[in-house]
Design an enzyme around this catalytic site. Structure first.
Site, mmCIF file in Angstrom:
data_model
loop_
_atom_site.group_PDB
_atom_site.id
_atom_site.type_symbol
_atom_site.label_atom_id
_atom_site.label_comp_id
_atom_site.label_asym_id
_atom_site.label_seq_id
_atom_site.Cartn_x
_atom_site.Cartn_y
_atom_site.Cartn_z
ATOM 1 N N ASP A 43 -0.947 8.248 -6.583
ATOM 2 C CA ASP A 43 0.309 7.516 -6.424
ATOM 3 C C ASP A 43 1.445 8.170 -7.214
ATOM 4 O O ASP A 43 2.506 8.470 -6.677
ATOM 5 C CB ASP A 43 0.155 6.060 -6.898
ATOM 6 N N GLU B 66 0.369 2.443 -15.777
ATOM 7 C CA GLU B 66 -0.369 1.624 -14.807
ATOM 8 C C GLU B 66 -1.806 1.356 -15.293
ATOM 9 O O GLU B 66 -2.305 0.244 -15.212
ATOM 10 C CB GLU B 66 -0.383 2.318 -13.439
ATOM 11 N N SER C 141 4.744 0.970 -4.472
ATOM 12 C CA SER C 141 6.000 0.618 -5.129
ATOM 13 C C SER C 141 5.808 0.638 -6.642
ATOM 14 O O SER C 141 6.755 0.898 -7.393
ATOM 15 C CB SER C 141 6.477 -0.758 -4.678
ATOM 16 N N GLY D 142 0.802 -1.223 0.000
ATOM 17 C CA GLY D 142 0.000 0.000 0.000
ATOM 18 C C GLY D 142 0.833 1.269 0.000
ATOM 19 O O GLY D 142 0.313 2.352 0.242
ATOM 20 N N LEU D 143 2.134 1.143 -0.269
ATOM 21 C CA LEU D 143 3.008 2.328 -0.295
ATOM 22 C C LEU D 143 3.356 2.720 -1.732
ATOM 23 O O LEU D 143 4.205 3.566 -1.960
ATOM 24 C CB LEU D 143 4.277 2.069 0.515
HETATM 25 P P1 ADP Z 1 1.998 -1.327 -4.327
HETATM 26 O O1 ADP Z 1 2.045 -0.328 -5.432
HETATM 27 O O2 ADP Z 1 1.045 -0.956 -3.249
HETATM 28 O O3 ADP Z 1 3.345 -1.644 -3.760
HETATM 29 P P2 ADP Z 1 1.137 -2.998 -6.489
HETATM 30 O O4 ADP Z 1 0.535 -4.353 -6.550
HETATM 31 O O5 ADP Z 1 0.444 -1.870 -7.153
HETATM 32 O O6 ADP Z 1 1.418 -2.675 -4.938
HETATM 33 O O7 ADP Z 1 2.595 -3.058 -7.113
HETATM 34 C C1 ADP Z 1 3.495 -4.055 -6.702
HETATM 35 C C2 ADP Z 1 4.163 -4.661 -7.941
HETATM 36 O O8 ADP Z 1 5.147 -3.715 -8.447
HETATM 37 C C3 ADP Z 1 4.952 -5.906 -7.642
HETATM 38 O O9 ADP Z 1 4.131 -7.048 -7.691
HETATM 39 C C4 ADP Z 1 5.974 -5.899 -8.777
HETATM 40 O O10 ADP Z 1 5.395 -6.379 -9.978
HETATM 41 C C5 ADP Z 1 6.253 -4.417 -8.957
HETATM 42 N N1 ADP Z 1 7.449 -4.027 -8.176
HETATM 43 C C6 ADP Z 1 7.498 -3.246 -7.088
HETATM 44 N N2 ADP Z 1 8.762 -3.112 -6.636
HETATM 45 C C7 ADP Z 1 9.543 -3.851 -7.451
HETATM 46 C C8 ADP Z 1 10.940 -4.153 -7.519
HETATM 47 N N3 ADP Z 1 11.795 -3.664 -6.631
HETATM 48 N N4 ADP Z 1 11.364 -4.954 -8.523
HETATM 49 C C9 ADP Z 1 10.484 -5.460 -9.413
HETATM 50 N N5 ADP Z 1 9.187 -5.224 -9.407
HETATM 51 C C10 ADP Z 1 8.694 -4.438 -8.441
HETATM 52 MG MG MG Z 2 0.435 0.145 -6.725
#
Ligand code: ADP
Ligand code: MG
Length: 380
Positions: free
Chosen positions: A172, A160, A127, A124-125
């Protein structure tokens, strides 16, 4: 981290990176479900993020790796195609590449790309937005192009929405793109228009991630969206951001009680975002905290997107000293609670809240201590 990244790049690809960019994760500070109602929201870029490093290749390949997994995933340079299975994460950088031409920008030729992160994924941050924005800035620097910050934000969201296929709002990417240390990002979602407001350096964020998720979360989210649009229609406005509390009150008899409650949450939440901006400008963190907790109570009773787990954390946190306020952060129906605290609130206090939670619900939430930080940037 940048030195570690260069060393890792050397280990995986056998040479040094030419371009490095970083983008932070974010916390939704206040403004719950306001985005698709045309309202405003406040977010904080945090001191955890994603780094993307690039070096050119001349053999027509895009190659990717994500630390700590050293496995190299290769593709032929060309029209990006959606990836599946353990290559799914490539959709974030590939979605950015696919978006560039739509914004009048060139896609990169061959490269090696390494991703490194100190931001938990799926917590939920955001990424995902951090990965998109770091990728976008890295690809632009790599190809010697520049774009306004608002365009970089839109490229990330485009990736996205259209390539990954997640219908997220502008929060985001907007916060990851426009974040500033000791400031919060204010977004008028309809523009979108971005601004920042000062945030005391004394203010700390504690995130308690319950790792719970309502089984019907997608359906519930869609139901809230429908209820908000139904309320807007009954009020004769295109979006609830255009409706006043007095108007809603006058239309009460025409609305189902649940629809009335959802609309009241949205209209009052948008007003709370404005009040929070004024309290931040006045440096009144006590008032800010009260607004955060009021936002949670509204989620709990009117929008009904809280859960017993999130309510317990807010109830517990708001009785502890040095906590200004607490609320669920993100879409709700599970997920995380954010507390705004002074520097006097420490790890021992946070652990005691987690222990109380574990006693009631079995498993302890993850605790993340963070603060505001700068938005996405090219490092080298
Ligand atoms: P959030 O944005 O809340 O963290 P999401 O499901 O929207 O959750 O995004 C997470 C996805 O982003 C992961 O499943 C992966 O596909 C991608 N991701 C995030 N960080 C990394 C990373 N360091 N390396 C590769 N993929 C990443
Ligand atoms: Mg996300």
């Amino acid at each position: 981290m940048t030195i570690q990244l260069a060393q890792k790049f050397e280990v995986v690809f056998g040479r040094a990176p030419e371009v490095v960019a970083r983008a932070p994760g974010r916390v939704e500070f206040i403004g719950n479900h306001t985005d698709y109602n045309g309202g405003s929201v406040l977010g904080a870029a945090i001191d955890r993020g994603v780094w993307v490093a690039l070096a050119p290749r001349t053999d027509g390949q895009w190659r990717f790796a994500s630390d700590p997994n050293p496995r190299i995933l290769s593709l032929r340079v060309g029209e990006p195609h959606r990836q599946t299975g353990d290559r799914r994460w490539l959709n974030y950088p590939l979605g950015v590449i696919a978006a560039l031409p739509a914004f009048g920008l060139r896609a990169p030729a061959g490269f090696d790309c390494l991703v490194m992160s100190d931001l938990p994924a799926g917590a939920g941050l955001s990424s995902s937005a951090a990965l998109e924005l770091a990728s976008a800035l890295a690809f632009l620097a790599f190809t010697g192009q520049d774009a306004p910050r608002a365009t970089v934000v839109k490229i990330g969201r485009h990736a996205e929405n259209h390539f990954v296929g997640v219908p997220c709002g502008i929060l985001d990417q907007g916060v990851s793109g426009f974040g500033k240390k000791d400031r919060l990002v204010f977004i008028d979602c309809r523009g979108p228009r971005f601004a920042t407001v000062p945030m005391s350096a004394d203010a700390q964020f504690w995130i308690f991630n319950t790792h719970t998720k309502h089984a019907l979360v997608d359906g519930l989210y869609a139901a809230r969206h429908r209820e908000c649009m139904a309320a807007a229609k009954a009020l004769g406005v295109s979006l609830l951001a255009d409706a006043k509390s007095s108007q809603l009150e006058a239309t009460r008899a025409k609305l189902a009680p649940a629809v009335f409650a959802r609309a009241r949450h949205i209209i009052e939440e948008i007003a709370r975002v404005g009040a929070t901006v004024r309290a931040l400008r006045a440096g009144n963190l006590t008032k800010v905290g009260r607004l955060l907790t009021a936002s949670h109570r509204s989620s709990q009773t009117l929008f009904e997107n809280s859960t017993p787990e999130l309510d317990f954390l807010v109830d517990t946190l708001t009785t502890r000293p040095n906590v200004y306020g607490a609320r669920l952060t993100g879409g709700g129906f599970g997920g995380a609670v954010m507390a705004l605290t002074s520097k006097k609130f420490g790890a021992a206090q946070a652990r005691s809240v987690a222990t109380a939670y574990a006693r009631k619900f079995g498993a302890a939430p993850d605790i993340l201590h963070t603060k505001t930080d700068d938005g996405a940037t090219v490092i080298t």
